[in-house]
Each structure stands twice: as structure tokens, then as C-alpha cells.
Design an enzyme around this catalytic site. Structure first.
Site, PDB file in Angstrom:
ATOM      1  N   LEU A  14     -43.466  10.557  87.148  1.00 26.70           N
ATOM      2  CA  LEU A  14     -43.279  11.557  88.194  1.00 26.70           C
ATOM      3  C   LEU A  14     -42.982  12.939  87.611  1.00 26.70           C
ATOM      4  O   LEU A  14     -42.097  13.656  88.080  1.00 26.70           O
ATOM      5  CB  LEU A  14     -42.155  11.139  89.157  1.00 26.70           C
TER       6      LEU A  14
ATOM      7  N   GLU B 248     -32.178  38.501  99.885  1.00 27.02           N
ATOM      8  CA  GLU B 248     -31.914  39.885 100.265  1.00 27.02           C
ATOM      9  C   GLU B 248     -31.221  40.645  99.139  1.00 27.02           C
ATOM     10  O   GLU B 248     -31.565  41.793  98.819  1.00 27.02           O
ATOM     11  CB  GLU B 248     -31.040  39.922 101.529  1.00 27.02           C
TER      12      GLU B 248
END
Length: 409
Positions: free
Chosen positions: A212, A55
């Protein structure tokens, strides 16, 4: 729900997608600020812990461009916060900006919230609306790990595996390369980017020695589409058309890699693996009896006694790191055990176009449910408490998504 509200909430969820995997322990939230004339004047997503919430980012962007926030409508994917933590309440920023209406897609289940922010805003003359229909998949992807942590005080584990078109996850012995296409592997890279912790078990580590890594790919999202009664998973391309257009805060970011090491540990393999990842956030989980073999690794070591102890310490470590979720890539043995032990909350299943015979010249390793699923039975994993939710399809390959009943909004 009006067509305009639906449109801008969807835009807010696209912003939220940029925060997934990078805002923990805060929920990944997106926000759009819209003028009375219906134009977007600000947008933003939750930053790293301690940074501005979505926001505030949207409000700041509007103000930096000379826009007036008075009389605007704020579309935000989760109820704004109303308490002091590392940052002031978002409700305060909304009131100070003069925003006249707030539309959200979900209430915050945490104890201080649960709709209290909307009540406060209404008391201060701000109109509010809760619009949750039509956004179940978007809300699930971005917010469900946060909701689960709030309800269960535990970090959820999301399981992933790839299988052949006839249901096998690996050859009879060892590993022989990828089961799926380059397109599937690019989608896997996008999936990895959604999670703050990536992990693999001992069998996969020993056979593949994976790092990974997660390379940047434009993100994708879930969207509900009622086609022949099915729930389809559709790829959505975000507004960033090239790497140069990607804002710095949307880059790879920090994430942890969890590696479980085998009981029959080869110290030289560990040394080479650790050396390649010396600049990354890595945690090795090691059988205590192998304590004398791991001095070659400079990364963090967590010792465990047995299988039960491993998962207790793994979840505790993720919680200590403030991680919102764990993405675990497994082979056939560990995948079945994790499902049987009910240790995972959701799973992604990649299905390749080729059969095991074409890849390996013989049948491979799987388990009864994977073979049944390969025959078209979407209920194959219900014996483990998992229900089919959605899928994405491309080039004769598929990605299916399943969750437990308590991990679905």
C-alpha cells in the site's frame, strides 16, 4: 458570482488539494489573497495539525514578499475559524491584516461555527460572500469527509476496486496481476495520496501481500462539465511541473496502513511483510485466536473477535489517530459485503479495457451489480444506496465515482 470570484475560488481549491490527506483532523482548506488590482499576492493551504491554517499561510506569504494586505480580498474554500484551538482564530489574523473582503465556498458545519465567522467579520466592517454554486465536486472532494465526521461523529470509508470490462474483479482463484493499465495505476497512486489511512482485507493481503505504498504523482481534481447531460471527471495538473518544484509540505507525508490478516494466518508471510514495512505506520488487525502467531511483527496489533468487532475496532482506531477518512481497496467478496452492510460512504470503480476471458481464459469473480454496471447501467449500485456522480476516461479505461445520498453536498 462574478467571473473574477469564480476564477480565484477555483485557484483556492487547487491549493486545498495540496492539503487533502495531510491536514487531519483539520479540514483541508486552500486560500488565495488578491490585491485590489486583481493580482495574487499570497496563497496557502492548511498544514499538519497544530500548524498554520490556509488563511494564515496566504497572509504570511504576502507579507514575506513585502505585500500589503490592507484592502485585499481573501478567497478561502471554507469559512475561516473563529475559535482558539491549537492555533488562534483565523478571523483574528484576517482583521489584523486589514483584509477588506472574504469570499468562501462553504460554511463550517461544526458547532462553534455555522456562519458565525462571517457574521463577526461583517460586524467588524469586512465584506463577506458565500459562493457555493459551480464548486460542488471540488467542495465534495476536499471537505466532505470533514463534513461527514462533524455530522455523524464517524470516520467515512471510501471503497475502491478494479474490474474487467465485463464486470469481474478477480480470477476464479487467487490473483493474477493487475486488471487495468499503468495509467490507471498511476491514478490510483494519486487517489491514495488523498487519504490518511489506506486499508485492505484478508483475502487481498493473503493473495497479493501488498505494501500500500503511495508514490508521488501530480494531483488531480474534479470539475463539473456539462457534456451531453453528464457530469465528467477531468484531470487537472497542478502548478508543480517537476518533482524539484514540489514544496516539502506537499510530499508524501505520514499515513497509516491497515491490514486485516486472514484466519488461516501464515506467520512466515507476516514476518516478511512486517519486515518490509518496519519503518512505516502500520496496524495489523488479527483474529484473537491467532494471538500466538503474530509475535514476529513489531508493528501495532489490534485483535478482533469477528467481522462486526473488526469494523468497530477499525473505525475506532482511525478516529483515535485523528484520521479524516479511510481508503479501502477490496476484492469481490469484501466489496459486496461492505456495500450490503452499508459500511462505506463512497466508492471509486476502475474499469479496464479487457474482458475476463482475455486476462484469465475464463470468467472471474464479481457480483450481480458489477456485471450490470459493466453493461452500461449507472444505476447498478442504487440497490445498495449508491448514486453515480462522475467519471474520468482515458485509453479505453474509466474511473467512476459513486456516493451515498448523505455523502453528497
Amino acid at each position: 458570482m462574478g467571473e473574477q470570484d469564480s476564477h480565484f475560488l477555483h485557484k483556492a481549491f487547487l491549493q486545498a488539494a495540496l492539503a487533502v490527506g495531510g491536514s487531519d483532523p483539520n479540514p483541508p482548506v486552500g486560500a488565495i489573497l488578491v490585491s485590489p488590482e486583481g493580482k495574487i499576492i499570497g496563497q496557502g493551504f492548511t498544514q499538519k495539525a497544530g500548524g498554520p491554517h490556509a488563511e494564515v499561510m496566504a497572509i504570511r506569504q504576502a507579507q514575506s514578499r513585502g505585500g500589503l494586505c490592507e484592502g485585499t480580498t481573501l478567497y478561502v474554500t471554507l469559512e475561516p475559524c473563529n475559535h482558539y484551538g491549537r492555533t488562534p482564530p483565523c478571523t483574528l489574523a484576517i482583521l489584523e491584516a486589514g483584509i477588506s473582503r472574504v469570499v468562501t465556498a462553504a460554511l463550517d458545519p461544526s458547532v462553534p461555527m455555522q456562519g458565525q465567522s462571517l457574521k463577526l467579520l461583517e460586524q467588524q466592517g469586512v465584506a463577506t460572500a458565500l459562493i457555493s454554486q459551480h464548486f460542488s465536486l471540488e467542495r465534495h472532494l476536499t471537505l466532505m469527509p470533514f463534513f461527514y465526521r462533524q455530522r455523524h461523529q464517524e470516520v467515512p470509508i471510501i471503497l475502491k476496486w478494479a474490474q474487467t470490462s465485463d464486470g469481474y474483479l478477480a480470477p476464479p482463484k487467487g490473483s493474477s496481476g493487475p486488471i487495468t493499465s499503468e495509467k490507471s495505476r498511476s491514478i490510483l497512486q494519486r487517489l491514495r495520496r488523498l487519504y490518511p489511512v489506506l486499508g485492505i482485507g484478508a483475502g487481498t493481503w493473503q493473495s497479493d501481500l501488498p505494501q500500500l505504498s503511495r508514490r508521488y504523482y501530480r494531483n488531480f481534481f474534479f470539475e463539473r462539465k456539462d457534456l451531453h447531460g453528464d457530469l465528467y471527471l477531468r484531470e487537472l495538473i497542478l502548478r508543480h511541473e517537476s518533482k524539484e518544484d514540489i514544496p516539502p509540505e506537499a510530499y508524501e507525508g505520514d499515513y497509516y496502513r491497515f491490514f486485516v490478516l486472514p484466519k488461516s494466518l501464515n506467520p512466515e508471510l507476516l514476518r516478511l511483510h512486517a519486515q518490509k514495512l518496519e519503518k512505516n505506520h502500520v496496524v495489523y488487525f488479527v483474529y484473537r485466536e491467532n494471538a500466538s502467531l503474530v509475535s514476529c511483527a513489531t508493528q501495532e496489533i489490534v485483535f478482533f473477535e469477528n467481522y462486526e468487532d473488526l469494523w468497530e475496532k477499525l473505525l475506532a482506531k482511525a478516529k483515535d489517530l485523528g484520521a479524516g477518512s479511510i481508503f479501502w481497496e477490496a476484492g469481490p467478496t469484501l466489496a459486496e459485503k461492505l456495500l450490503s452492510d452499508q459500511r462505506v460512504q463512497a466508492m471509486f470503480v476502475f474499469t479496464g479495457r479487457r474482458k475476463a476471458q482475455e486476462l484469465w481464459g475464463q470468467k472471474g469473480r464479481g457480483f450481480a451489480a458489477t456485471e450490470l454496471f459493466a453493461q452500461g447501467c449507472r444505476e447498478a449500485f442504487e440497490k445498495y444506496g449508491f448514486f453515480w456522480r462522475a467519471f474520468l476516461q482515458w485509453e479505453q479505461e474509466e474511473l467512476h465515482y459513486f456516493t451515498r445520498a448523505d455523502f453528497w453536498d
